[in-house]
Design a protein around this motif. Sequence first.
Motif, short mmCIF file in Angstrom:
data_model
loop_
_atom_site.label_atom_id
_atom_site.label_comp_id
_atom_site.label_asym_id
_atom_site.label_seq_id
_atom_site.Cartn_x
_atom_site.Cartn_y
_atom_site.Cartn_z
N LYS A 338 42.53 28.69 73.80
CA LYS A 338 44.03 28.21 73.59
C LYS A 338 44.00 27.56 72.25
N HIS A 339 42.85 26.64 72.00
CA HIS A 339 42.92 26.04 70.91
C HIS A 339 42.88 26.88 69.53
N VAL A 340 42.01 27.73 69.61
CA VAL A 340 41.74 28.30 68.18
C VAL A 340 42.90 29.38 68.12
N SER A 341 43.72 29.79 68.95
CA SER A 341 44.85 30.71 69.04
C SER A 341 46.04 30.18 68.64
N GLN A 342 45.98 28.77 68.36
CA GLN A 342 47.03 28.04 67.83
C GLN A 342 47.54 28.42 66.39
N VAL A 343 48.79 28.40 65.96
CA VAL A 343 49.05 29.03 64.58
C VAL A 343 48.03 28.19 63.46
N GLU A 344 48.27 26.89 63.82
CA GLU A 344 47.39 26.24 62.59
C GLU A 344 46.03 26.36 62.69
N GLN A 345 45.31 26.56 63.71
CA GLN A 345 43.85 27.02 63.41
C GLN A 345 43.68 28.58 63.11
N GLU A 346 44.36 29.44 63.64
CA GLU A 346 44.34 30.82 63.38
C GLU A 346 44.64 31.07 61.73
N ASN A 347 45.50 30.32 61.26
CA ASN A 347 45.77 30.60 59.98
C ASN A 347 44.62 30.09 59.09
N GLN A 348 43.91 29.22 59.61
CA GLN A 348 42.46 28.77 58.74
C GLN A 348 41.55 29.81 58.63
N LEU A 349 41.73 31.06 59.58
CA LEU A 349 40.61 31.99 59.43
C LEU A 349 40.83 32.97 58.22
N LYS A 350 39.88 33.04 57.33
CA LYS A 350 40.03 33.75 55.99
C LYS A 350 40.05 35.22 56.35
N HIS A 351 40.63 36.11 55.65
CA HIS A 351 40.44 37.45 55.69
C HIS A 351 39.26 38.17 54.72
N HIS A 352 38.31 38.87 55.46
CA HIS A 352 37.39 39.37 54.88
C HIS A 352 38.06 40.66 54.19
N VAL A 353 37.55 41.20 53.01
CA VAL A 353 38.01 42.17 52.41
C VAL A 353 37.06 43.40 52.07
N ALA A 354 37.74 44.55 52.51
CA ALA A 354 36.86 45.80 52.10
C ALA A 354 37.80 46.78 51.19
N LYS A 355 36.90 47.32 50.17
CA LYS A 355 37.25 47.92 49.06
C LYS A 355 37.34 49.51 50.01
N LYS A 356 38.49 50.21 49.77
CA LYS A 356 38.48 51.45 50.46
C LYS A 356 39.19 52.60 49.67
N LYS A 357 38.95 54.05 50.16
CA LYS A 357 39.86 54.85 49.46
C LYS A 357 41.05 55.19 50.51
N ILE A 358 42.08 54.79 50.00
CA ILE A 358 43.35 54.57 50.92
C ILE A 358 44.34 56.00 50.39
N PRO A 359 44.23 56.88 51.29
CA PRO A 359 45.49 57.84 50.65
C PRO A 359 47.01 57.23 50.32
N PHE A 360 47.64 57.89 49.27
CA PHE A 360 48.96 57.36 49.16
C PHE A 360 49.95 58.33 48.46
N VAL A 361 50.98 58.29 48.34
CA VAL A 361 52.16 59.16 47.71
C VAL A 361 51.98 59.37 46.44
N GLY A 362 51.62 60.21 45.66
CA GLY A 362 51.66 60.22 44.11
C GLY A 362 53.21 60.47 43.70
N ASP A 363 53.05 60.52 42.29
CA ASP A 363 54.34 60.72 41.59
C ASP A 363 55.11 61.91 42.01
N ASP A 364 54.44 63.09 42.37
CA ASP A 364 55.13 64.34 42.70
C ASP A 364 55.39 64.38 44.19
#
Length: 524
Positions: A338-364
Amino acid sequence: MDIDFLKSQLEDHDQSQLLWYWESLDKDSQEKLYNELKHLEFSNINGYFKQAMEDLKHASDKIDNLLQPLPTEVCGSVTGSSPEELKEYNRIGLEEVGNNRVAVLLLAGGQGTRLGVPYPKGMYNVGLPSKKTLYQLQAERLLKLERLAKQQTGKHCTIPWYIMTSEHTKQATDDYFKQHNYFGLEKENIILFEQGLLPCIGFDGKIILANKDKVALAPDGNGGLYRALRKWNILEDMEKRGVTNIHVYCVDNILVKMADPVFIGFCRTKKAECGAKAVEKTVPTEAVGVVCKVEGHYQVVEYSEITVETAELRRDNGQLTFNAGNICNHYFTLDFLKHVSQVEQENQLKHHVAKKKIPFVGDDQQIVKPTEPNGIKMEKFVFDVFHFAKNFAVWEVLREDEFAPLKNADTAAKDTPTTCREALLSLHHRYMLDAGSKFIHSDGSSLSDIPCAKKAKESGDCQKSENDDQFNKCEVSPLVSYAGEGLEDLLSGKKLVPPVQIVMGPSDITPSIIQNVTANGTTN
């Protein structure tokens, strides 16, 4: 649709590219994209990206000087506890289960991408003689544990099973349990809910379009649990049921002990609000995070965050100083969740980052599949709440008894269907030996209790027998035994011809022994 307001929002947050193809979309596609975009919190997303890029700059920084070993008083282990202590932990845990105070919470949002399958990992069959999937094994362990708790307490009990899925896995998981009649469990005690999604972002800070009418989204990590608990009112449901102890685990560990009463009993004895199972890390360079303290707070430190010199530090007894390998197997009290799921605490958790190959829409306007990373995915980790814990506990278990994750296809070197299968069958082989059985050849001659290792066979140091390939195919239904208990009356003094299966259905009263089954399913 207030498209003008949306355009204004996107311009304010430098994300106008998300509507580049708006005029080329039909009305249904426009509505689909509009509904997706209007729910995105662009200010937060841009903030996450800014912090993520800052973290990437420091990804190679080491935190060796901040690390502290775990205090002795918070630690315990299977091997370091007496039989009497283990029995007492088990008794306490079963009392909690028997009084309906225990729930399990499964992290199952990932897809089977690395496995090469288009369905959730929990539905995977690693090739056991029984053909049981991870979900079936886990369901049957829960059912057996409920029966063990009833034997001890005399009370009918249930262990609610909360399964956190994702957009990609929820429907398939729901359908799978329905098709298999919930494997003998009650439908109302299996509660599915979804973790959140976050946009994938290019290195330029722009949110990526996966298609002209769809943003590229990815699950927000198993640490998205805490936001999902709020969104889906899961904690309120737990409270209504009287749950006070929660076991959290990942779907891919074939050896997981569901709601392990020994672990729960240990954490209760330590008055812990938060606990972690660990396996001993014996090789300094093993790519696994370690549970330790950082600046006075409990934390899981990834192997990449410390130098080899620190990883190699050893105690006087020869063990690694930082040896508590994290296996994503945790205990929480409801109050702590209950405590750690509160917005104040949950917002303190940092995002871990992963570089990825992400498909996307090209200019064509065609989908481009990049050959190099072109953006990042951001996620939170479930164990990042450890630093909120004041009363913490770490329970060390044997790797060969409790940890065999399924991560990769059989083309990989480890964590494959083959390694998972062999780990489970080896464990069950030991259960049968411990119960007093003996293994013999089909002609009645004795088999060694220890099968020949593959290398020994290849080198000629061990004589290959007709049963060597089948020797370790010993499987015990979880409905017969949760963790090796209760097999003595069934197996003591018995001579068994492998492969051996001890089987039992959810409504069966007694188990059956099937042995010496050939490849075509017949018994010799």
